[in-house]
Design a protein around this motif. Structure first.
Motif, PDB file in Angstrom:
ATOM      1  N   GLU A 374       0.829  -1.215   0.000  1.00 56.04           N
ATOM      2  CA  GLU A 374       0.000   0.000   0.000  1.00 56.04           C
ATOM      3  C   GLU A 374       0.866   1.269   0.000  1.00 56.04           C
ATOM      4  O   GLU A 374       0.484   2.298  -0.566  1.00 56.04           O
ATOM      5  CB  GLU A 374      -0.910  -0.013   1.233  1.00 56.04           C
ATOM      6  CG  GLU A 374      -2.145   0.851   1.126  1.00 56.04           C
ATOM      7  CD  GLU A 374      -2.987   0.553  -0.109  1.00 56.04           C
ATOM      8  OE1 GLU A 374      -3.491   1.535  -0.677  1.00 56.04           O
ATOM      9  OE2 GLU A 374      -3.101  -0.628  -0.514  1.00 56.04           O
ATOM     10  N   ARG A 377       2.016   1.934  -3.406  1.00 55.75           N
ATOM     11  CA  ARG A 377       0.826   2.351  -4.147  1.00 55.75           C
ATOM     12  C   ARG A 377       0.490   3.819  -3.835  1.00 55.75           C
ATOM     13  O   ARG A 377       0.100   4.583  -4.723  1.00 55.75           O
ATOM     14  CB  ARG A 377      -0.348   1.451  -3.766  1.00 55.75           C
ATOM     15  CG  ARG A 377      -1.360   1.252  -4.891  1.00 55.75           C
ATOM     16  CD  ARG A 377      -2.471   0.335  -4.415  1.00 55.75           C
ATOM     17  NE  ARG A 377      -3.113  -0.401  -5.494  1.00 55.75           N
ATOM     18  CZ  ARG A 377      -4.167   0.044  -6.167  1.00 55.75           C
ATOM     19  NH1 ARG A 377      -4.696   1.226  -5.900  1.00 55.75           N
ATOM     20  NH2 ARG A 377      -4.710  -0.677  -7.117  1.00 55.75           N
ATOM     21  N   THR A 381       0.115   6.784  -6.380  1.00 53.47           N
ATOM     22  CA  THR A 381      -1.118   7.577  -6.393  1.00 53.47           C
ATOM     23  C   THR A 381      -0.835   9.073  -6.299  1.00 53.47           C
ATOM     24  O   THR A 381      -1.524   9.897  -6.900  1.00 53.47           O
ATOM     25  CB  THR A 381      -2.015   7.130  -5.225  1.00 53.47           C
ATOM     26  OG1 THR A 381      -2.333   5.750  -5.428  1.00 53.47           O
ATOM     27  CG2 THR A 381      -3.303   7.935  -5.167  1.00 53.47           C
ATOM     28  N   TYR A 440       6.351  -1.531  -9.842  1.00 53.86           N
ATOM     29  CA  TYR A 440       5.366  -1.878  -8.802  1.00 53.86           C
ATOM     30  C   TYR A 440       4.624  -3.155  -9.196  1.00 53.86           C
ATOM     31  O   TYR A 440       4.460  -4.077  -8.388  1.00 53.86           O
ATOM     32  CB  TYR A 440       4.378  -0.719  -8.633  1.00 53.86           C
ATOM     33  CG  TYR A 440       3.203  -1.049  -7.741  1.00 53.86           C
ATOM     34  CD1 TYR A 440       3.358  -1.069  -6.352  1.00 53.86           C
ATOM     35  CD2 TYR A 440       1.952  -1.354  -8.271  1.00 53.86           C
ATOM     36  CE1 TYR A 440       2.282  -1.393  -5.518  1.00 53.86           C
ATOM     37  CE2 TYR A 440       0.879  -1.663  -7.456  1.00 53.86           C
ATOM     38  CZ  TYR A 440       1.048  -1.689  -6.070  1.00 53.86           C
ATOM     39  OH  TYR A 440      -0.009  -2.002  -5.251  1.00 53.86           O
ATOM     40  N   TYR A 441       4.200  -3.201 -10.436  1.00 56.17           N
ATOM     41  CA  TYR A 441       3.482  -4.403 -10.886  1.00 56.17           C
ATOM     42  C   TYR A 441       4.419  -5.611 -10.895  1.00 56.17           C
ATOM     43  O   TYR A 441       4.075  -6.705 -10.429  1.00 56.17           O
ATOM     44  CB  TYR A 441       2.867  -4.161 -12.262  1.00 56.17           C
ATOM     45  CG  TYR A 441       2.332  -5.417 -12.903  1.00 56.17           C
ATOM     46  CD1 TYR A 441       1.411  -6.227 -12.230  1.00 56.17           C
ATOM     47  CD2 TYR A 441       2.769  -5.810 -14.168  1.00 56.17           C
ATOM     48  CE1 TYR A 441       0.933  -7.401 -12.806  1.00 56.17           C
ATOM     49  CE2 TYR A 441       2.288  -6.987 -14.749  1.00 56.17           C
ATOM     50  CZ  TYR A 441       1.387  -7.779 -14.063  1.00 56.17           C
ATOM     51  OH  TYR A 441       0.924  -8.936 -14.625  1.00 56.17           O
ATOM     52  N   ASP A 446       0.406  -6.780  -8.372  1.00 53.42           N
ATOM     53  CA  ASP A 446      -0.901  -6.110  -8.260  1.00 53.42           C
ATOM     54  C   ASP A 446      -1.168  -5.313  -9.538  1.00 53.42           C
ATOM     55  O   ASP A 446      -0.737  -4.171  -9.672  1.00 53.42           O
ATOM     56  CB  ASP A 446      -0.875  -5.181  -7.032  1.00 53.42           C
ATOM     57  CG  ASP A 446      -2.083  -4.237  -7.020  1.00 53.42           C
ATOM     58  OD1 ASP A 446      -3.128  -4.570  -7.626  1.00 53.42           O
ATOM     59  OD2 ASP A 446      -1.963  -3.160  -6.390  1.00 53.42           O
ATOM     60  N   TYR A 449      -3.658  -1.554 -10.124  1.00 56.59           N
ATOM     61  CA  TYR A 449      -3.305  -0.134 -10.138  1.00 56.59           C
ATOM     62  C   TYR A 449      -3.338   0.440 -11.563  1.00 56.59           C
ATOM     63  O   TYR A 449      -3.677   1.600 -11.757  1.00 56.59           O
ATOM     64  CB  TYR A 449      -1.921   0.100  -9.519  1.00 56.59           C
ATOM     65  CG  TYR A 449      -1.569   1.556  -9.543  1.00 56.59           C
ATOM     66  CD1 TYR A 449      -2.188   2.452  -8.669  1.00 56.59           C
ATOM     67  CD2 TYR A 449      -0.674   2.074 -10.481  1.00 56.59           C
ATOM     68  CE1 TYR A 449      -1.910   3.808  -8.713  1.00 56.59           C
ATOM     69  CE2 TYR A 449      -0.395   3.422 -10.532  1.00 56.59           C
ATOM     70  CZ  TYR A 449      -1.016   4.285  -9.649  1.00 56.59           C
ATOM     71  OH  TYR A 449      -0.763   5.622  -9.704  1.00 56.59           O
ATOM     72  N   GLU A 452      -6.885   1.099 -12.848  1.00 51.46           N
ATOM     73  CA  GLU A 452      -7.499   2.116 -11.965  1.00 51.46           C
ATOM     74  C   GLU A 452      -6.906   3.503 -12.171  1.00 51.46           C
ATOM     75  O   GLU A 452      -7.624   4.485 -12.296  1.00 51.46           O
ATOM     76  CB  GLU A 452      -7.331   1.717 -10.487  1.00 51.46           C
ATOM     77  CG  GLU A 452      -8.406   0.755 -10.005  1.00 51.46           C
ATOM     78  CD  GLU A 452      -8.149   0.306  -8.570  1.00 51.46           C
ATOM     79  OE1 GLU A 452      -7.673   1.128  -7.752  1.00 51.46           O
ATOM     80  OE2 GLU A 452      -8.405  -0.878  -8.281  1.00 51.46           O
ATOM     81  N   LYS A 453      -5.585   3.582 -12.166  1.00 49.57           N
ATOM     82  CA  LYS A 453      -4.945   4.900 -12.198  1.00 49.57           C
ATOM     83  C   LYS A 453      -3.755   4.988 -13.141  1.00 49.57           C
ATOM     84  O   LYS A 453      -3.560   5.984 -13.834  1.00 49.57           O
ATOM     85  CB  LYS A 453      -4.464   5.256 -10.784  1.00 49.57           C
ATOM     86  CG  LYS A 453      -5.591   5.348  -9.778  1.00 49.57           C
ATOM     87  CD  LYS A 453      -5.077   5.597  -8.365  1.00 49.57           C
ATOM     88  CE  LYS A 453      -6.252   5.819  -7.426  1.00 49.57           C
ATOM     89  NZ  LYS A 453      -5.838   5.816  -6.017  1.00 49.57           N
TER      90      LYS A 453
END
Lengths: 766, 766
Positions: A374, A377, A381, A440-441, A446, A449, A452-453
């Motif tokens: 998180e 993330r 974000t 990150y992926y 995950d 993300y 989504e963004k």
């Protein structure tokens, strides 16, 4: 450099002896922070010697009017500054009528500072003789609570040594602060109101322009030899400065103990900052100093449990890595996606804004592996939330159709830098932002993300590169002109290899992800296409430009060239350079630096670091051997990448030397500038140089890989990794690597190319 | 642009009507100067509207502390500024008790300004109604005496229109001035003392840091309807400001006449500036307004006699060229080798220092041809006197062994500029300084300057180039990396053709001249070799580097490339650029400008201008046709060179358009910035575009050559040339060119390639 000043210790940073010349440097090194606020290790009491006062609140900034000699179109009009916040630590006192000031004492003995990283507190102690012959011993402990992150606690103990001493204490807060780096000597805060209680004061101030409101509070308890005494009065020197005053006489060899609970409540988090402050003071007082200190140790223990790296047999290396990990956690804990990781954290003001490409290139891997996903993330974000501003920034430079250029430096998404060769041209930063999404992926698995963004960000970035490149009929390829690469010792060059490479990668990655989202997340895809008005030709245009990107290459040397024309330079290696000429950024004029072949930090090699698996080890070696000898490592971000690559190439002596340089950069003050603050973001690079360098950790095809190596100077080292909710501990010794995984699931890892199953709660040695 | 504002007139600049919006622009256009001092056309009386007050003394400057956003090593710490000098023109008055202020009058009619270029005076007249209903007519004439160059004269006439009016006058001087462009709002002058006489005041002030002392004086006579009246008192508002006060009542339709003699005596010229001021006041008063005005007209008549250019049939073109010639003569008369030609002359402060490469590249040809050769020699000597500073400047950038880099901008030889891409990289300026030495000898035939002074300069410059170039093993040639050429829309480029070419030329010319002086002036040679420690290998090293210099060239286009990589740009010509995007320096971000192919001013073509005889006309045409379409002419120095080359190539329409643009740049305010001051140095380019462009004048092998052409818009034009002490008048008409030479010797010239003997005092038509 200042190699033997800080005492070697595994868990503490220790200074012994009072040296007025070193006060500013130590104020940086002994800084404390809790993610929400932080401060330099300034003395609580007034000090007339050289000092750099600094207290900072995360996310609170001021847009200072830009100062330049010659204006260039495109410069931002304002430059958001990390803002020096009101002072809540102030505890002035007089002894037998003489104001105490360490700079004016006739003698200071046993001066010691300790930053206890294990438990998260900072302590200063000394004995001092005043001009009036009074002698006292002082011990001050201070910490910023991780649990109650609006609260800092000070315990200030004064022992009377030379007979009974009359003490008058003023424990104040003061909103009349200024920034060392203010462009126009303007004041950044205006005081709105103040509130007094019997033994607490509250000053509410608001930043000009940005209108952040903060109530700064200071609640003070005093006990004389164990007996609580009442406050005498509230002093108010000005609208900005209020204090709680105590007066008493302390018997010889007994101790007066001042406990102060101070800090800030801010309008980012509260409607009514005064009421919030009163509430938090009540809470802190109820818990008390002892309990809060204990909670602090427990909170830090949890952080260390996950993020500690141990090194056996090399205490300086151990101290270095812990200092780095400690500072990173002091600066950013990842709870709040409005915040980011300033290059100086809470240890200074230099460099203005709080967010650089350092976050994506260096910090995210550290936070991904040592926190829950998180946190990473949230950092992604943060950029997603600033996408509109990145589009605005690009617009100011003449780009359109949703092209996004993330700023070089920012607080709120707006560009905050004004050197044209950096602001307008160091555009490779845009690539790091896309790379972090990929990374990150890759690490977390995950994918959510991206639909989504992340995809919107990738599209904005791809659009920028597509517009920024142009077709050269001369080369029959796309070129990118007028850039500054990661090596800032070159400005306005054409076809910086790293920039061209990451641009190509960004466009191709954006194309792939757009197609994947279209297929797998059709609802997200429709929403995004409508929102960003993605044209039907765009993806193929990105591919066209990416596929036909030009890369400068030398047949003679068999290497990609840092930029067009690199081989026209006089290629004299760094080791042929007289020591008296180093660091060149202090000794040489700027034009001489630009004409030289010297490289400030990894540039082509940064590309080989990000895209390691695009190249063979032989290619890496060829490029490392070509570029490293021209590299002066005058950026804090340079040694870590070189340490990792040296380790990969089995150049362990080099890897170790670079490791020491990155991990003890501030402790040993390599660049003679630690007084300005610590190099926070590069500290994540130190972590990488152990985990990715010596440990050889990589993530490929959803699996952890390791190629462990160990410097001969060490007996062993260990680190932990949070990989997709499994905690793996890796311990490397000469000849053996041990793996332990928490929980109840086995973890399949690859060690030196071979599959290894790590069974829960048993030690697997390879 | 502002095409129809200034009334067309052959000899005067005329404004009609009072427009507060235009006050600052007109203050620039109506500026007056006499070489020793100058001032903007500010109102004598107080004015509360927008105004830019400016009064300047040649050679007096202040080193302002440099202001930058980000410091780069090598920047000068101080930045010498043209200094706003104390105000001596001040004449405040009240009418029936109301202070007169044009911005506060209820009506202003018949407002007119005239700058009479023929006679050298400036006049302003109007009628005005005050708030108290009083009505007056005002006519003010002002000039700065060419003969008594420390003296300015004002005749300020006030006629009472609305009955008898009571007038109170304060004719003051005021040393409390500030610079519009001060970096830190510091005061530059401190007042030392003041001296009062019955009807004169003197304020002595000294500049901070540089310690120039100036006594500013104002001596005032007043007559009421022809009868002299005595001063009432001396007013002293502050240490800085003293005035002579008169009070009287003026009968209806009669005139009060104030005559003021003001100005400066400075410590550059006098031991005792107060005594000198008193003496000059006495002298001026003895001569009186009428005689001084007559002397002024005579002095200007002499200047025009030699330097006038007439144009028949095109009054705007006529007005333009005269305005240019007038301003050049107002700025610099060549009497004093301590002075130079500031880019704004005495019309504003922008750009700081007084000396740019403009002097050598643009102004010297004008002064050489329209004055005695001593004037050009003084301009060369100015640089010779600053050679030590040029060596210091180069030293700051890391050069040694007597290498000299002349500053981009200077007052006293020190660099006064701080954009790294200009200060450190626009080094071609060094070439212009050497070229001027060559040009002076070519034009005057006076070789003596080279052994006396010039050779030392040439050696310092050659040494710089030799060190600044480096050998590229890749190209097997010498290269010059990291420069900014004359086209400042490119920064930090490699191998700018113009820079490489002039560097090569400088080294080879220095080698030749060193050898010639060794042979022909052995005593000078020995002196110089000993002084500059010329090594025996140096000359051959210069030749080696010059001979093996690299020049970027395109086989495809058959042209030299402005710099490496020029063909990688998107080569969209200027005429394809939307008008809304122009001027790009106001509409585009800096990085976009840098990436574009657009050229600010002649760059490769500047080289073809300097070294015209190194290339064929076909080559010139090829390069002109290649580069001109990418040129945006956003420097005042651009149109003149293009006008000359267009004329050479027979592109007369273009030549004429460029001529208008250069000659009326300020009058028509092409760049919407004339309020900051006029573009003085480019005015010499206007002169060149007639004499060298249309007239086709060249000097080759000690002979004048002409290739006369005439724009179809003109009936004829004429100019005069002082060529080696012979004055030649050239009149060009359609189909015929006439030559006249003064004196008693014939002059042999080449016209259109044919020898022509011009017999004294007879008109020779060709």
């Amino acid at each position: 450099m200042n190699q033997d000043y800080i005492k070697p210790d595994g868990w503490s940073i220790i200074e012994e002896g009072f040296d007025q010349e070193r006060v500013k440097s130590s104020e940086s090194l002994f800084s404390i922070g809790n993610g929400a606020m932080g401060q330099r290790a300034n003395f609580e009491e007034s000090y007339s010697g050289e000092t750099f006062q600094g207290s900072y609140i995360a996310g609170i900034y001021y847009p200072d009017k830009t100062k330049v000699g010659w204006w260039k179109n495109g410069y931002p009009e304002y430059f958001a500054k990390v803002l020096n916040a009101p002072n809540w630590i102030g505890i002035d006192f007089s002894v037998n009528g003489e104001s105490f000031d360490l700079a004016k004492c006739t003698a200071v003995a046993d001066f010691k500072r300790e930053l206890n990283m294990k438990a998260g507190w900072y302590r200063r102690s000394f004995t001092a003789t005043l001009a009036n012959q009074s002698q006292i011993a002082v011990e001050v402990t201070r910490f910023l609570s991780l649990e109650l992150d609006e609260v800092g606690v000070i315990q200030y103990n004064i022992t009377a040594l030379s007979g009974a001493l009359s003490l008058k204490i003023n424990s104040y807060v003061d909103a009349a602060v200024h920034n060392e780096d203010a462009n126009w000597e303007e004041r950044f805060w205006e005081t709105l109101s103040s509130t007094k209680a019997t033994d607490a004061v509250y000053v509410t101030a608001r930043t000009f322009k940005t209108h952040f409101e903060a109530t700064t509070f200071g609640a003070t308890n005093v006990s004389n030899n164990g007996t609580a005494i009442a406050a005498k009065e509230i002093s108010q020197e000005s609208a900005d400065k209020l204090g709680v005053v105590f007066e008493t006489t302390v018997a010889q060899n007994t101790t007066l103990s001042i406990t102060k609970f101070g800090g800030y409540t801010v309008s980012m988090n509260h409607e009514n900052t005064v009421a919030a402050a009163q509430k938090v003071v009540e809470q802190a007082r109820a818990l008390g100093y002892g309990k809060l200190l204990q909670m602090q140790a427990e909170a830090w223990s949890k952080i260390w449990e996950m993020s500690d790296i141990t090194i056996e047999g090399d205490v300086k290396a151990q101290q270095g890595i812990r200092f780095n990990i400690f500072q990173l956690n002091q600066t950013y804990l990842g709870k709040d996606s409005r915040l980011n990781i300033g290059p100086k954290g809470f240890t200074g003001e230099k460099y203005g804004g709080s967010t650089y490409w350092d976050t994506e290139a260096y910090c995210i891997p550290f936070y991904m592996a040592t926190k829950d996903q998180e946190v990473a993330r949230n950092l992604l974000t943060y950029r997603y939330n600033q996408l509109d501003r990145a589009i605005e920034n690009a617009g100011k430079l003449g780009f359109n159709n949703g092209a996004a250029l993330y700023p070089m430096v920012t607080m709120n998404g707006e560009e905050c830098h004004n050197e044209w060769e950096i602001t307008f041209e160091e555009i490779h930063r845009n690539g790091a932002i896309a790379f972090a999404i990929y990374n990150y992926y890759r690490y977390t698995g995950d994918y959510s993300y991206i639909p989504e963004k992340g995809l919107e960000v990738l599209i904005g970035i791809a659009r920028f590169w597509k517009q920024r490149a142009n077709f050269s009929t001369d080369k029959n390829k796309y070129v990118i002109l007028g850039v500054t690469g990661p090596n800032e010792y070159e400005n306005n060059v054409n076809n910086n290899w790293y920039t061209n490479y990451i641009a190509k990668w960004c466009m191709e990655y954006a194309a792939e992800q757009t197609e994947r989202v279209a297929k797998e997340y059709p609802a997200d895809y429709s929403r995004i296409v409508a929102k960003v008005k993605l044209g039907s030709q765009e993806i193929s245009e990105w591919r066209e430009v990416g596929t036909n990107m030009y890369f400068p290459y030398s047949e003679t040397y068999g290497v990609y060239l840092q930029q067009d024309g690199f081989l026209d330079k006089e290629l004299v290696k760094v080791d042929k350079l007289d020591r008296s000429q180093r660091p060149i950024n202090q000794k040489w004029s700027w034009d001489r630096i630009l004409r030289s072949p010297y490289i400030k930090q990894a540039d082509v090699l940064q590309g080989f670091y990000f895209f390691e698996d695009h190249f063979t080890t032989e290619e890496l070696e060829k490029h490392f051997d070509f570029y490293e000898p021209f590299t002066v490592h005058e950026s804090s971000l340079s040694p870590c990448v070189h340490s990792i690559q040296a380790a990969v190439l089995g150049k362990m002596e080099m890897a170790y030397t670079f490791y020491l340089r990155t991990s003890r950069l501030d402790l040993d003050d390599y660049n003679k500038e630690v007084e300005e603050g610590c190099h926070i973001t590069s500290m994540a690079g130190t972590w990488m140089s152990i985990v990715e360098g010596f440990g050889g950790m990589r993530v490929k095809d959803n699996q952890l890989h390791f190629t462990p190596r160990i410097p001969k100077e060490w007996e062993g080292y260990s680190f932990k990794i949070n990989f997709r909710h499994q905690i793996l501990k890796v311990t490397v010794k000469h000849g053996e690597t041990q793996f332990m995984v928490d929980g109840d699931k086995p973890l399949h890892v690859i060690v030196n190319g071979k599959a290894v199953e790590v069974i829960p709660n048993s030690l697997i040695a390879v």
